[in-house]
Design an enzyme around this catalytic site. Structure first.
Site, PDB file in Angstrom:
ATOM      1  N   ARG A  76      -2.504  17.475  11.818  1.00 59.27           N
ATOM      2  CA  ARG A  76      -1.591  16.902  11.443  1.00 59.27           C
ATOM      3  C   ARG A  76      -0.982  17.427   9.762  1.00 59.27           C
ATOM      4  O   ARG A  76      -1.462  18.633   9.502  1.00 59.27           O
ATOM      5  CB  ARG A  76      -2.014  15.295  10.922  1.00 59.27           C
ATOM      6  CG  ARG A  76      -3.415  15.370  10.253  1.00 59.27           C
ATOM      7  CD  ARG A  76      -3.906  14.151   9.808  1.00 59.27           C
ATOM      8  NE  ARG A  76      -5.012  13.846   9.167  1.00 59.27           N
ATOM      9  CZ  ARG A  76      -6.333  13.675   9.848  1.00 59.27           C
ATOM     10  NH1 ARG A  76      -6.381  13.974  10.993  1.00 59.27           N
ATOM     11  NH2 ARG A  76      -7.374  13.519   9.257  1.00 59.27           N
ATOM     12  N   ASP A  77       0.142  16.806   9.494  1.00 61.82           N
ATOM     13  CA  ASP A  77       0.833  17.107   8.005  1.00 61.82           C
ATOM     14  C   ASP A  77       1.532  18.388   8.170  1.00 61.82           C
ATOM     15  O   ASP A  77       0.910  19.325   7.097  1.00 61.82           O
ATOM     16  CB  ASP A  77      -0.498  17.183   6.966  1.00 61.82           C
ATOM     17  CG  ASP A  77      -1.213  15.724   7.047  1.00 61.82           C
ATOM     18  OD1 ASP A  77      -0.716  14.798   7.680  1.00 61.82           O
ATOM     19  OD2 ASP A  77      -2.371  15.771   6.618  1.00 61.82           O
ATOM     20  N   TRP A 108       0.980  -1.347   0.069  1.00 63.06           N
ATOM     21  CA  TRP A 108      -0.043   0.015  -0.137  1.00 63.06           C
ATOM     22  C   TRP A 108       0.831   1.134  -0.092  1.00 63.06           C
ATOM     23  O   TRP A 108       1.477   1.378   0.640  1.00 63.06           O
ATOM     24  CB  TRP A 108      -0.786   0.000   1.359  1.00 63.06           C
ATOM     25  CG  TRP A 108      -1.556   1.247   1.471  1.00 63.06           C
ATOM     26  CD1 TRP A 108      -0.858   2.468   2.295  1.00 63.06           C
ATOM     27  CD2 TRP A 108      -3.003   1.793   1.015  1.00 63.06           C
ATOM     28  NE1 TRP A 108      -1.807   3.525   2.173  1.00 63.06           N
ATOM     29  CE2 TRP A 108      -2.968   2.959   1.634  1.00 63.06           C
ATOM     30  CE3 TRP A 108      -3.993   1.150   0.372  1.00 63.06           C
ATOM     31  CZ2 TRP A 108      -4.117   3.666   1.381  1.00 63.06           C
ATOM     32  CZ3 TRP A 108      -5.210   1.899  -0.007  1.00 63.06           C
ATOM     33  CH2 TRP A 108      -5.108   3.303   0.610  1.00 63.06           C
ATOM     34  N   MET A 109       0.436   2.238  -0.997  1.00 60.85           N
ATOM     35  CA  MET A 109       1.158   3.605  -0.743  1.00 60.85           C
ATOM     36  C   MET A 109      -0.077   4.564  -0.786  1.00 60.85           C
ATOM     37  O   MET A 109      -0.823   4.532  -1.604  1.00 60.85           O
ATOM     38  CB  MET A 109       2.110   3.680  -1.839  1.00 60.85           C
ATOM     39  CG  MET A 109       2.531   5.200  -2.235  1.00 60.85           C
ATOM     40  SD  MET A 109       3.531   5.565  -3.668  1.00 60.85           S
ATOM     41  CE  MET A 109       2.357   5.129  -4.783  1.00 60.85           C
ATOM     42  N   ASN A 110      -0.033   5.700   0.012  1.00 60.26           N
ATOM     43  CA  ASN A 110      -0.891   6.858  -0.207  1.00 60.26           C
ATOM     44  C   ASN A 110      -0.060   8.028  -0.384  1.00 60.26           C
ATOM     45  O   ASN A 110       1.032   8.114  -1.365  1.00 60.26           O
ATOM     46  CB  ASN A 110      -1.977   6.954   0.727  1.00 60.26           C
ATOM     47  CG  ASN A 110      -1.571   6.926   2.275  1.00 60.26           C
ATOM     48  OD1 ASN A 110      -0.981   6.145   2.735  1.00 60.26           O
ATOM     49  ND2 ASN A 110      -2.040   7.682   3.005  1.00 60.26           N
ATOM     50  N   ASP A 111       0.122   9.120   0.413  1.00 53.84           N
ATOM     51  CA  ASP A 111       0.646  10.270   0.278  1.00 53.84           C
ATOM     52  C   ASP A 111       2.062  10.366  -0.279  1.00 53.84           C
ATOM     53  O   ASP A 111       2.818   9.593   0.466  1.00 53.84           O
ATOM     54  CB  ASP A 111       0.346  11.383   1.637  1.00 53.84           C
ATOM     55  CG  ASP A 111      -0.913  11.106   2.296  1.00 53.84           C
ATOM     56  OD1 ASP A 111      -1.826  10.494   1.889  1.00 53.84           O
ATOM     57  OD2 ASP A 111      -1.107  11.656   3.403  1.00 53.84           O
ATOM     58  N   TRP A 130       2.829   9.781  10.122  1.00 53.97           N
ATOM     59  CA  TRP A 130       2.136  10.165   9.026  1.00 53.97           C
ATOM     60  C   TRP A 130       2.787  11.263   8.376  1.00 53.97           C
ATOM     61  O   TRP A 130       3.947  11.536   8.518  1.00 53.97           O
ATOM     62  CB  TRP A 130       0.627  10.566   9.650  1.00 53.97           C
ATOM     63  CG  TRP A 130      -0.326   9.650   9.789  1.00 53.97           C
ATOM     64  CD1 TRP A 130       0.153   8.347   9.858  1.00 53.97           C
ATOM     65  CD2 TRP A 130      -1.760   9.599   9.936  1.00 53.97           C
ATOM     66  NE1 TRP A 130      -1.204   7.636   9.966  1.00 53.97           N
ATOM     67  CE2 TRP A 130      -2.047   8.232  10.241  1.00 53.97           C
ATOM     68  CE3 TRP A 130      -2.493  10.848  10.213  1.00 53.97           C
ATOM     69  CZ2 TRP A 130      -3.560   8.056  10.392  1.00 53.97           C
ATOM     70  CZ3 TRP A 130      -3.902  10.287  10.570  1.00 53.97           C
ATOM     71  CH2 TRP A 130      -4.487   8.948  10.491  1.00 53.97           C
ATOM     72  N   SER A 131       2.164  11.956   7.500  1.00 55.65           N
ATOM     73  CA  SER A 131       2.593  12.713   6.608  1.00 55.65           C
ATOM     74  C   SER A 131       3.522  13.849   6.900  1.00 55.65           C
ATOM     75  O   SER A 131       2.961  14.502   7.895  1.00 55.65           O
ATOM     76  CB  SER A 131       1.580  13.274   5.429  1.00 55.65           C
ATOM     77  OG  SER A 131       1.256  12.285   4.602  1.00 55.65           O
ATOM     78  N   GLN A 136       3.845   7.729   2.247  1.00 51.94           N
ATOM     79  CA  GLN A 136       2.911   6.830   3.221  1.00 51.94           C
ATOM     80  C   GLN A 136       3.034   5.407   2.477  1.00 51.94           C
ATOM     81  O   GLN A 136       2.489   5.118   1.478  1.00 51.94           O
ATOM     82  CB  GLN A 136       1.609   7.386   3.213  1.00 51.94           C
ATOM     83  CG  GLN A 136       1.731   8.565   4.093  1.00 51.94           C
ATOM     84  CD  GLN A 136       1.935   8.425   5.496  1.00 51.94           C
ATOM     85  OE1 GLN A 136       1.018   8.076   6.248  1.00 51.94           O
ATOM     86  NE2 GLN A 136       3.149   8.848   6.045  1.00 51.94           N
TER      87      GLN A 136
HETATM   88  N1  DQQ Z   1      -2.895  10.632   4.951  1.00 52.88           N
HETATM   89  C1  DQQ Z   1      -3.578  11.676   4.924  1.00 52.88           C
HETATM   90  C2  DQQ Z   1      -2.941  12.336   5.915  1.00 52.88           C
HETATM   91  C3  DQQ Z   1      -2.158  11.695   7.142  1.00 52.88           C
HETATM   92  C4  DQQ Z   1      -1.666  10.472   6.021  1.00 52.88           C
HETATM   93  C5  DQQ Z   1      -4.140  12.177   3.552  1.00 52.88           C
HETATM   94  C6  DQQ Z   1      -2.177   9.271   6.610  1.00 52.88           C
HETATM   95  O1  DQQ Z   1      -3.793  13.534   6.735  1.00 52.88           O
HETATM   96  O2  DQQ Z   1      -1.188  12.335   7.557  1.00 52.88           O
HETATM   97  O3  DQQ Z   1      -4.266  11.116   2.746  1.00 52.88           O
HETATM   98  O4  DQQ Z   1      -1.486   8.200   5.715  1.00 52.88           O
END
Ligand code: DQQ
Length: 571
Positions: free
Chosen positions: A171-172, A44-47, A107-108, A63
């Site tokens: 966050r972020d 899995w990959m996200n941000d 997290w991000s 991520q």
């Molecule tokens: N993904 C969210 C962020 C968070 C991260 C946005 C968690 O807010 O930090 O897609 O994987």
């Protein structure tokens, strides 16, 4: 020999055997794995996280759940490096949940290059009490050309959850910017009672941070803001602007500032353009953040993050493009999530919106050009684009329209363009339009993704609608086949209507009007796969349109996250 030359040679010749896991490649068993879009070897990959350029190398963190193809409650930072933003080498995980201040996820976050050429990263940790806090990491060894190891600052968290904010609403952190007063600033995404907030923090030493009394911006009713991004754009050039150059914040700076926020409730990235004054510490956007306003992309495109590339003086945008298939599909595939192809981003001449364009490095992957000019497309015409690999292609097409006074009427105010696109899909005949491209089409056309335009008139002005119709993209059920749409700021009397589309097995990224309106979609054909996929230009409107020019290239496979020597570019 200069030290730069020596380090370049080291970069070219060092071989890195990193994570010893197998790599999934596009194959009959993996027909939807991409060829020139960034994805990890598997899982899995996200941000995108902390993209940056440092000492000859581009870094992309992301991520990642390193243990499986689904999002997890234990997220890590994956890390890859590249010399050209096209071919990527996977490295060890950069940040893992190991400490009380991030034990429940890393997290991000974002990278900042501090004076003296020192990269640092701020990221959100979910602590042992499930609170979101902000942490600092620094490279263990600045002379490692890939910055493989990152060390957590012992004083973490450097920013605790502020009073009055829920533990899961903080966050972020962004890339920091330094103003003339010598203070660093960052924003952190948050919310209070559904009011989206960009909390502003200041610091003189990057370690001690204090919350400014008022946030940089907030908008009632928008829910939590994720992955905010705040950066200057030049008002008189397409060049990018470094986030942290003090002159950008001087009163007479020739820049505007973009605030981008990801609305978690909608999973969409919206942006504002405005004026920022660090002396008054205020940001005055010229547009409002409402659901119908400016987005980077009107399809699937989220949690984006930009960075300044000093090599080519440009700002580059990266973003997560999620799957549109099911959890079961992701488990079967063994992976989930792509990064959109990197885009250059700048302020349009009209200063009212941004423009995005695939970075020019894509040309390294071009081969087999197909082109033609001045082709009339009558009502019902299909023109197949031959001589290219229709499943891996970069195509640009321009349409010239005449007799525009014949266009149907449409008053766009208060109208949701996506709704018109889904009601008037590519099969519904109009006057001017639908015309455009049929991507990833099967031989019998039962599978096809139509990316198209319709042109209307309203009180002597023209309204251009751009759509991406996924309704026939796959014979399979259980997929998200939402049809996307947006208005494009194009005057068809002055300009041709242009469309550039990048097609890569299961992703279709489209740039209308030279990058003024972008739509990305994910599709999972069952027939239009590999050699069996075809590409057409089409017109299904009663008025004929002229293709003034079409140029298309096959796009070769890039070396993305396979275990190879960094710098390998031979295809
Ligand atoms: N993904 C969210 C962020 C968070 C991260 C946005 C968690 O807010 O930090 O897609 O994987």
């Amino acid at each position: 020999m200069s030290t730069t030359a020596i380090s370049f040679i080291i970069i070219i010749f060092l071989v890195h055997h990193v994570r010893s896991e197998s790599v999934l490649a596009s194959s009959p068993e993996q027909p939807h794995r991409t060829a020139f879009h960034f994805q990890p070897p598997k899982n899995w990959m996200n941000d995108p996280n902390g993209p940056m350029y440092y000492n000859g190398v581009y870094h992309l963190f992301y991520q990642e759940n390193p243990f499986g193809p689904l999002f997890s409650n234990q997220m890590y930072w994956g890390h890859s490096v590249s010399l050209d933003l096209i071919n990527w080498t996977p490295l060890e995980l950069a940040i893992a949940p190991t400490q009380p201040f991030d034990i429940n996820s890393c997290w991000s976050g974002s990278a900042t290059i501090l004076p003296g050429n020192k990269p640092v990263i701020l990221y959100t940790g979910i602590d042992s009490e499930y609170r979101q806090v902000q942490n600092l990491v620094v490279p263990k060894n600045l002379s490692d050309p890939y910055l493989r190891e990152w060390v957590k600052y012992t004083g973490n968290p450097i920013i605790n959850l502020p009073e009055g904010i829920q533990p899961y609403d903080f966050r972020d952190p962004t890339t920091a910017w330094l103003a003339e007063d010598g203070k660093w600033r960052i924003i952190v995404g948050s919310q209070k009672d559904k009011k989206g907030i960009a909390l502003l923090y200041q610091s003189e030493d990057f370690v001690n941070w204090s919350k400014h009394e008022s946030p940089l911006h907030e908008v009632v009713g928008t829910g939590i803001w994720e992955c905010p991004d705040f950066f200057p754009v030049s008002v008189d050039s397409t060049n990018g602007v470094d986030t942290s150059v003090k002159e950008n914040y001087a009163a007479n700076a020739r820049v505007k500032h973009v605030l981008k926020v990801g609305l978690f409730d909608y999973h969409k990235d919206y942006y504002l353009i405005g004026n920022y004054s660090p002396e008054k510490e205020n940001y005055v956007p010229q547009n409002e953040l409402t659901l119908g306003t400016l987005r980077y992309d009107y399809g699937k495109y989220y949690a984006s993050k930009s960075f300044f590339d000093p090599v080519k003086n440009r700002r580059i945008l990266m973003a997560w493009v999620n799957e549109s298939d099911s959890v079961e599909d992701d488990i079967a595939k063994g992976w989930s999530g792509l990064q959109a192809f990197p885009r250059s981003i700048w302020l349009d001449q009209n200063q009212k919106q941004l423009v995005q364009w695939p970075i020019e490095e894509i040309e390294m992957l071009h081969e087999n050009e197909a082109s033609f000019q001045n082709e009339n497309l009558e009502d019902g015409s299909l023109h197949e684009i031959l001589g290219i690999t229709a499943w891996q292609v970069d195509v640009t097409i321009s349409f010239k329209l005449s007799n525009l006074e014949e266009a149907e009427k449409l008053n766009p105010s208060g109208i949701d363009p996506q709704l018109i696109c889904s009601k008037m899909d590519a099969s519904k005949k109009g006057k001017f339009g639908p015309f455009g491209l049929l991507a990833l089409a099967s031989h019998d056309l039962t599978e096809q993704t139509a990316v198209f335009f319709r042109v209307f008139q309203n009180n002597g002005q023209y309204v251009v609608l751009m759509c991406s119709d996924q309704s026939r993209s796959s014979k399979r059920n259980g997929l998200d086949k939402t049809t996307y749409g947006a208005f494009a700021d194009i005057d068809p009397q002055q300009d041709e209507i242009s469309l550039r589309t990048l097609i890569d097995q299961s992703i279709i990224e489209s740039f209308g009007g030279g990058g003024k309106t972008c739509i990305t979609s994910r599709v999972y054909p069952t027939l239009a796969i590999g050699d069996d996929a075809r590409l057409f230009a089409f017109n299904n409107g009663t008025q004929s349109v002229v293709i003034s020019e079409l140029r298309a290239w096959s796009v070769k496979k890039a070396r993305i996250n396979v275990e190879e020597t960094i710098g390998y570019t031979d295809q």
